[in-house]
Write an enzyme that holds these catalytic residues in place. Structure first.
Site, PDB file in Angstrom:
ATOM      1  N   ASP A   1      38.074  34.034  36.999  1.00 54.79           N
ATOM      2  CA  ASP A   1      39.487  33.706  36.984  1.00 54.79           C
ATOM      3  C   ASP A   1      40.071  34.365  35.732  1.00 54.79           C
ATOM      4  OD1 ASP A   1      41.937  32.667  37.641  1.00 54.79           O
ATOM      5  OD2 ASP A   1      41.226  30.618  37.900  1.00 54.79           O
ATOM      6  N   CYS A   2      41.366  34.611  35.755  1.00 50.55           N
ATOM      7  CA  CYS A   2      41.939  35.555  34.786  1.00 50.55           C
ATOM      8  C   CYS A   2      41.817  35.085  33.342  1.00 50.55           C
ATOM      9  CB  CYS A   2      43.376  35.862  35.165  1.00 50.55           C
ATOM     10  SG  CYS A   2      43.417  36.745  36.744  1.00 50.55           S
TER      11      CYS A   2
END
Length: 771
Positions: free
Chosen positions: A289-290
């Site tokens: 996830d970012c």
């Protein structure tokens, strides 16, 4: 009621809308046939095996080039004719511009915006989910061909809707692990296509794992350590991801921000390398996830140096970083001996494998199977019709006193349309949406049937004052019937915004009650929300004749709502999550992850599988304009479980009268149940058949669990027979406290509507199945 569009007719429309678009907008990503220096290289030869092409390309890259390919904004390699690529695109319920890989404008002003996932999940229709995936991937490919989108889509979200306050619950298919897993596999198949190892687009199941808190009571997802028992991991949180990988053959899995039992998920080799890739057999890449890697370094302080963080991630099995962290720190991690270049090669092999399967190294787009898709294949009439049909199938009828619905346009000449969500458009598409082709608001949909008097009642869903109440009350007193459209929007529930409670926000409840009291005719309450709402007041108010829940019904939501209100469509949706009373939240922190209830501590448990307390509406609830009766035509009464022969009987195999699944011969071990569904009413309908199993009593087993579901269209006063196959090891097993999946011996009770059937499961002596 006109019968729903048949799948055959929808497919005809989809084919009719196809165009033969000549691609001019996008040059080849790599292996341009005009490039003399690369066109003969092995990685450009489509005739070779994927593995050989990938190996050849990695062998030509320097370490400096490799590390710049480990991030979402992957750099170009000009000397090898490879362009830069943005990995991050989203397609949760239609092509979205949330990620930087997709942009709307020019030839592509919008894309079909389907209902939010929680709404389409309520259809319990796996073929519909796959059809939506096919349409979304058509439009994604068309936009890629036009140079405005990528081919790697970080969707769907297959986390469990564990706590009703979670702001992102709307993105999920609900609270049941089997429902979520079947949605995941179906939608992924639709997105990725069925051309063997080739990919139409690459999907991604996220966020692995135990991620279902964004920002609650001072705890956020970046700092949360989810303490989860082995039992709950295997029994609940793993199930959708396992089904997505093994049954959906998804090309990617995303790890989450949170820690699980003290270890960041993106740095946990047991989760990534051992489970996702090793046990489940992921053929593809694992992405963070970012900024997750940076988060566990500088916010969770899991490692002392950024190089250690980069090394831990790659060695754990992470292949791609959404964010720049690995591009910046991986080379130094190799130089410091924290990481081998071979580990970097392994990560690259997984991402390049997917790009090769997508045809990105095959040269000219026009020769690709989907190379003819273009602007005329986006927002087609067939695609928009499917968005409307999806909304119709997902809307749930919760109350219908009288019955008052459907409304008769002969009996009622005017309706008052009131409420903060009565004329919304953007609200209907929820989050992770793009730009819709067009909108039909609830007011616009209703106006197609009848004359309306419109009043907002509240300026917006926060409804902080009563300034607009009197005009709304006056409208209700004048009209022949009243339709109230209330609920939530992204200001109340969203990514990084968990809900404070379960009741209608602000003074909406007061508005509803005052309008209902003043209404000259029946009052119909329409709820727009992702999460459940405590509307016990409306359920128990005789002046509120009917209640509909629409979720976030997509671009055509208003048309679907009106079709149901006025009887052009017979509702058949069922709730994919429990609707709890507000009191459920007393002394229930979102941070407590346990699924099972505890009598000694008073902990209530979570989801219908483990919570036995009062509810506003239960999981799987939903009524119709007709009445269906179920009869079990045939089903076995006894099933014998053969052991695989390699394991002796004893505690390792049987414990507490339960056989270990890994010790049973599971392959063809299933229960076939034939159910007759009779429509006793005067309207055709599509019925949702839910099959639950209640295992033999035990303090660690669920009260009941969903084991199968089918959507069946039954004409008025007709009967249809439905064959249900229940895989014994997958669906009749339970998980013990050690995280071991077992099949309990004894009586299992199958629940189909009001009908029950008992099946005795016993250990076989000769390995035969009895019926």
């Amino acid at each position: 009621m006109p019968s729903p569009l048949s799948v055959t007719f929808l497919l005809f429309l989809l084919l009719l809308g196809a165009s033969f678009y000549t691609i001019e907008a996008r040059e080849p990503f790599a292996c341009d046939p005009k490039d003399a220096k690369t066109k003969g290289l092995p990685f450009c030869l489509a005739s070779l095996e994927v593995e050989d092409r990938v190996k050849d390309l990695i062998g030509r890259l320097t370490l400096q080039e490799k590390v710049k390919l480990l991030v979402n904004n992957a750099a170009a390699v000009p000397r090898l004719g490879i362009k830069g690529y943005e990995w991050w695109s989203e397609a949760l319920h239609g092509v979205s511009n949330v990620g930087p890989g997709t942009k709307f404008g020019g030839d592509f002003p919008g894309a079909t915006s389907f209902p939010q996932v929680i709404t389409t999940a309520a259809s319990f229709n796996a073929s519909l989910w796959e059809s939506i995936g096919r349409v979304v991937s058509d439009e994604a490919r068309a936009m890629y061909n036009g140079g405005v989108a990528g081919l790697t889509y970080w969707s769907p979200n297959v986390n469990i809707f564990r706590d009703p306050r979670w702001g992102r619950g709307q993105e999920t298919p609900g609270e049941d692990p089997v429902l979520v897993g079947k949605y995941a596999a179906s939608y992924v198949r639709g997105l990725q296509g069925n051309d063997g190892n080739r990919l139409k687009v690459a999907a991604c199941c996220k966020h692995f794992t135990a991620y279902d808190l964004d920002n609650w009571n001072g705890v956020d997802r970046y700092h949360f350590n989810a303490k989860v028992s082995k039992q709950d991991i295997v029994d609940t949180f793993d199930v959708p991801f396992k089904m997505c990988v093994k049954e959906g053959k998804v090309a990617s899995v995303m790890c989450s921000y949170n820690q699980v039992n003290g270890v960041p998920t993106c740095a946990d080799p047991n989760l990534l390398k051992k489970t996702v890739r090793g046990v489940w057999g992921l053929d593809g890449y694992i992405v963070s996830d970012c900024d997750s890697v940076r988060v566990y370094y500088d916010q969770q302080h899991y490692t002392s140096t950024p190089e250690e963080a980069a090394a831990d991630a790659i060695k754990a099995g992470l292949d791609l970083d959404c964010g720049p962290f690995l591009a910046v720190h991986t080379e130094d991690a190799v130089k410091k001996g924290l990481l081998n270049e071979k580990d970097v090669n392994t990560a690259l092999a997984n991402t390049l494998n997917v790009q090769v399967r997508l045809g990105m190294f095959d040269g000219e787009l026009s020769k690709h199977p989907f190379g003819n898709l273009g602007p005329k294949d986006v927002c087609t009439p067939a695609h928009q019709e499917l968005a409307l049909e999806s909304a119709r199938q997902g809307i749930v009828l919760l109350k219908n006193r009288g019955p008052s619905l459907p409304l008769s346009t002969r009996r009622y000449r005017t309706v008052a349309v009131i409420g903060p969500n009565s004329n919304v458009t953007n609200t209907m598409i929820g989050n992770y949406a793009g730009v819709a082709c067009e909108y039909t608001s609830p007011l616009q949909g209703i106006e197609r049937y009848i004359k309306t008097i419109h009043q907002q009642g509240c300026a917006d869903v926060t409804c902080t004052d009563n300034k607009l109440f009197s005009a709304a009350v006056n409208a209700a007193s004048q009209a022949d019937a009243t339709i109230l459209v209330v609920g939530l929007d992204q200001t109340i529930e969203a990514e990084f915004k968990d809900r404070a409670g379960l009741v209608l926000p602000g003074r909406q409840q007061e508005l509803v009650s005052k309008v209902a009291a003043a209404s000259k005719g029946p009052t119909i309450l329409v709820l727009m929300s992702g999460g459940p709402i405590d509307v016990a007041f409306a359920k128990n108010d005789p002046r509120i004749f009917a209640i509909l829940w629409t979720g976030y019904p997509g671009q055509a939501g208003g048309a679907a709502i009106a079709d149901i209100l006025f009887g052009a469509y017979n509702p058949g949706g069922k709730l994919p999550m429990t609707w709890y009373p507000q009191d459920y939240l007393k002394n229930l922190p979102m941070t407590t992850m346990a699924m099972r209830s505890s009598q000694s501590t008073g902990y209530p448990g979570r989801t219908y599988r483990f919570y036995k307390g009062p509810v506003v509406y239960p999981f799987g609830y939903g009524i119709s304009y007709t009445k269906y009766v179920h009869t079990i035509a045939s089903a076995p009464s006894v099933i014998s479980i053969p052991l695989d022969g390699r394991h002796s009987r004893g505690n390792t195999t049987t414990s507490g009268k339960a056989i270990r699944v890994t010790h049973a011969k599971c392959n063809r071990l299933s229960i076939g149940v034939q159910v007759d569904v009779r429509n006793k009413g005067s309207r055709d309908g599509s019925h949702t058949l839910l099959v639950f199993s209640a295992p033999p009593a035990g303090h660690w087993v669920p009260h009941k669990q969903l084991v199968a579901f089918e959507k069946v269209h039954v004409p008025a006063r007709a009967q249809r027979r439905v064959l249900i196959n229940i895989h014994v090891c997958k669906y009749l097993s339970v998980v013990d406290k050690s995280g071991i999946r077992r099949i309990p011996m004894g009586l299992h009770s199958l629940h189909i509507g009001d009908t029950k059937h008992s099946v005795s499961i016993q250990e076989a002596k000769l390995g035969v199945i009895k019926s």
